[in-house]
Design an enzyme around this catalytic site. Structure first.
Site, PDB file in Angstrom:
ATOM      1  N   GLY A  74     -66.221  72.775 -58.554  1.00 57.71           N
ATOM      2  CA  GLY A  74     -67.108  73.667 -57.805  1.00 57.71           C
ATOM      3  C   GLY A  74     -68.225  74.162 -58.689  1.00 57.71           C
ATOM      4  O   GLY A  74     -68.110  74.142 -59.910  1.00 57.71           O
ATOM      5  N   GLY A 123     -72.031  76.893 -58.590  1.00 59.60           N
ATOM      6  CA  GLY A 123     -72.895  77.817 -57.850  1.00 59.60           C
ATOM      7  C   GLY A 123     -73.918  78.381 -58.798  1.00 59.60           C
ATOM      8  O   GLY A 123     -74.088  77.885 -59.919  1.00 59.60           O
ATOM      9  N   SER A 124     -74.593  79.445 -58.366  1.00 63.34           N
ATOM     10  CA  SER A 124     -75.616  80.050 -59.217  1.00 63.34           C
ATOM     11  C   SER A 124     -74.994  80.627 -60.486  1.00 63.34           C
ATOM     12  O   SER A 124     -75.645  80.760 -61.513  1.00 63.34           O
ATOM     13  CB  SER A 124     -76.346  81.152 -58.448  1.00 63.34           C
ATOM     14  OG  SER A 124     -75.410  82.094 -57.956  1.00 63.34           O
ATOM     15  N   VAL A 142     -70.014  76.922 -63.339  1.00 58.66           N
ATOM     16  CA  VAL A 142     -69.165  75.844 -62.825  1.00 58.66           C
ATOM     17  C   VAL A 142     -67.700  76.273 -62.795  1.00 58.66           C
ATOM     18  O   VAL A 142     -67.302  77.213 -63.473  1.00 58.66           O
ATOM     19  CB  VAL A 142     -69.307  74.557 -63.679  1.00 58.66           C
ATOM     20  CG1 VAL A 142     -70.689  73.969 -63.549  1.00 58.66           C
ATOM     21  CG2 VAL A 142     -68.972  74.836 -65.142  1.00 58.66           C
ATOM     22  N   ASP A 199     -70.623  90.050 -51.319  1.00 59.10           N
ATOM     23  CA  ASP A 199     -70.969  88.649 -51.040  1.00 59.10           C
ATOM     24  C   ASP A 199     -69.849  87.955 -50.263  1.00 59.10           C
ATOM     25  O   ASP A 199     -69.399  86.873 -50.629  1.00 59.10           O
ATOM     26  CB  ASP A 199     -71.277  87.893 -52.337  1.00 59.10           C
ATOM     27  CG  ASP A 199     -72.053  86.597 -52.088  1.00 59.10           C
ATOM     28  OD1 ASP A 199     -72.608  86.437 -50.975  1.00 59.10           O
ATOM     29  OD2 ASP A 199     -72.094  85.746 -52.992  1.00 59.10           O
TER      30      ASP A 199
END
Length: 370
Positions: free
Chosen positions: A46, A48-49, A52, A164
């Site tokens: 995975g 994202g911003s 990892v 979030d």
């Protein structure tokens, strides 16, 4: 704190050894004393911003874990580690260990060694969308109860707002229907005297008070986001798919109608004199044509403009919408038992209630017979 080089030599079978720190040290362990663990190097599962995520197995315990690697940006305060060290709940992903390492460019990375879960709720929903079949309403109900259970703990015991909530940050096991909240990179302990940034939370799930630029918002932004997640599970697509910040508000108004002056005041008083086009709301029963009245009423209680009128997490858990999960009824009762759905630590999860409130809540929370 020990900072290791991330170019430690691999063994012939690609096992790396690291000195790590317990997130929740046993009573006999000094939290400042590192322990040695080893694990095989693996590929990324995975990203994202933030960085990892790798999946691997700790050799000493044969435990499958996820390792989230985050660049320590000196410009921003990273609260994720400190918040995760505070948390311990069945529906929140468990932080087991952490360690720091430095790369060849002298950048420092924080590595969080986390409990492993097979997939995200986003991936689970995509499976059904690709199959062109709806997710079972019972499965949705179990996921949502566990989400609100995690938020009740987070909001009332830890006083933390996640900021979030979205399907990508909810990890599930499709075999057991277990759900755990993850990714506390945006989380914060909100204080009434301290302003907060309003540009937080992924767009489709942003509460209207955030779109209105509020900086004194509350934990209730997580409840709105959760309602958006539930709507997406029911519809198979986002309920409010805005293409920009302002378009997000347009999408909300198209369904919920123009907020009243009182609702605008509750979201952000600075917009009280702003003129908005007067749009009438669409009944949610027309948006959710296949759902029963109880489901629609529950969503209406969660997706309210006014954060004070919006259900809080405990009110959600007590809603008649979830009564089906509390019946002493064969298969459902077994799933409820296996997930420890109705096991609450009254001192922790319900400790903010008065004796009368606790008595009332317990009548709604605990099992009912048909």
């Amino acid at each position: 704190m020990n900072i290791q080089s991330n170019n430690s030599p691999n063994l012939s079978n690609n096992i790396v050894s690291k000195q790590v720190y317990y997130a929740h040290p046993p009573p006999t362990i000094d939290p400042n004393d590192p322990v040695q663990i080893s694990f095989p190097t693996t590929e990324v599962v995975g990203h994202g911003s933030f960085g990892v995520v790798f999946a691997t197995v700790i050799q000493e315990t044969n435990e499958k874990v996820a390792i989230k690697k985050v660049l320590q940006d000196k410009r921003f305060k990273n609260r994720e580690l400190e918040i995760m060290k505070m948390l311990s709940h069945i529906n929140i992903i468990d932080l087991k260990y952490f360690f720091y390492e430095r790369d060849s460019q002298d950048e420092i990375y924080l590595n969080l060694i986390l409990e492993y879960m097979p997939q995200s709720l986003y991936q689970r929903l995509r499976h059904f969308v690709h199959q062109r079949t709806p997710m079972s309403r019972l499965e949705i109900k179990y996921y949502m109860f566990q989400l609100f259970k995690s938020l009740n703990y987070l909001h009332h015991f830890a006083n933390v707002c996640h900021r979030d909530i979205k399907p990508q940050n909810l990890l599930v096991d499709p075999e057991t229907w277990s759900l755990k909240l993850c990714d506390f990179g945006s989380a914060k302990q909100l204080k009434p005297t301290e302003p907060n940034v309003s540009y937080i939370c992924s767009r489709y799930y942003r509460a209207p008070e955030l779109i209105f630029g509020a900086t004194n918002y509350t934990n209730q932004i997580d409840i709105w986001s959760s309602g958006c997640v539930m709507a997406e599970l029911l519809l198979g697509q986002p309920m409010f798919p805005g293409e920009s910040g302002i378009d997000q508000l347009v999408e909300i108004i198209k369904i919920l109608g123009t907020p009243s002056k009182q609702e605008i005041c509750s979201m952000n008083p600075n917009y009280m004199e702003h003129k908005f086009p007067q749009i009438k709301p669409i009944p949610l029963s027309r948006v959710f044509k296949k759902e029963d009245d109880q489901t629609v009423e529950f969503l209406a209680d969660v997706l309210k403009y006014d954060p004070l009128e919006r259900f809080n997490a405990l009110q959600c858990l007590c809603s008649p919408y979830f009564d089906e999960l509390k019946l002493d009824d064969g298969k459902i009762n077994q799933i409820t038992t296996d997930l420890k759905l109705l096991e609450f630590d009254e001192n922790v999860e319900l400790g903010h209630l008065s004796p009368d409130e606790l008595s009332s809540v317990k009548k709604k929370l605990y099992p009912k017979s048909k």
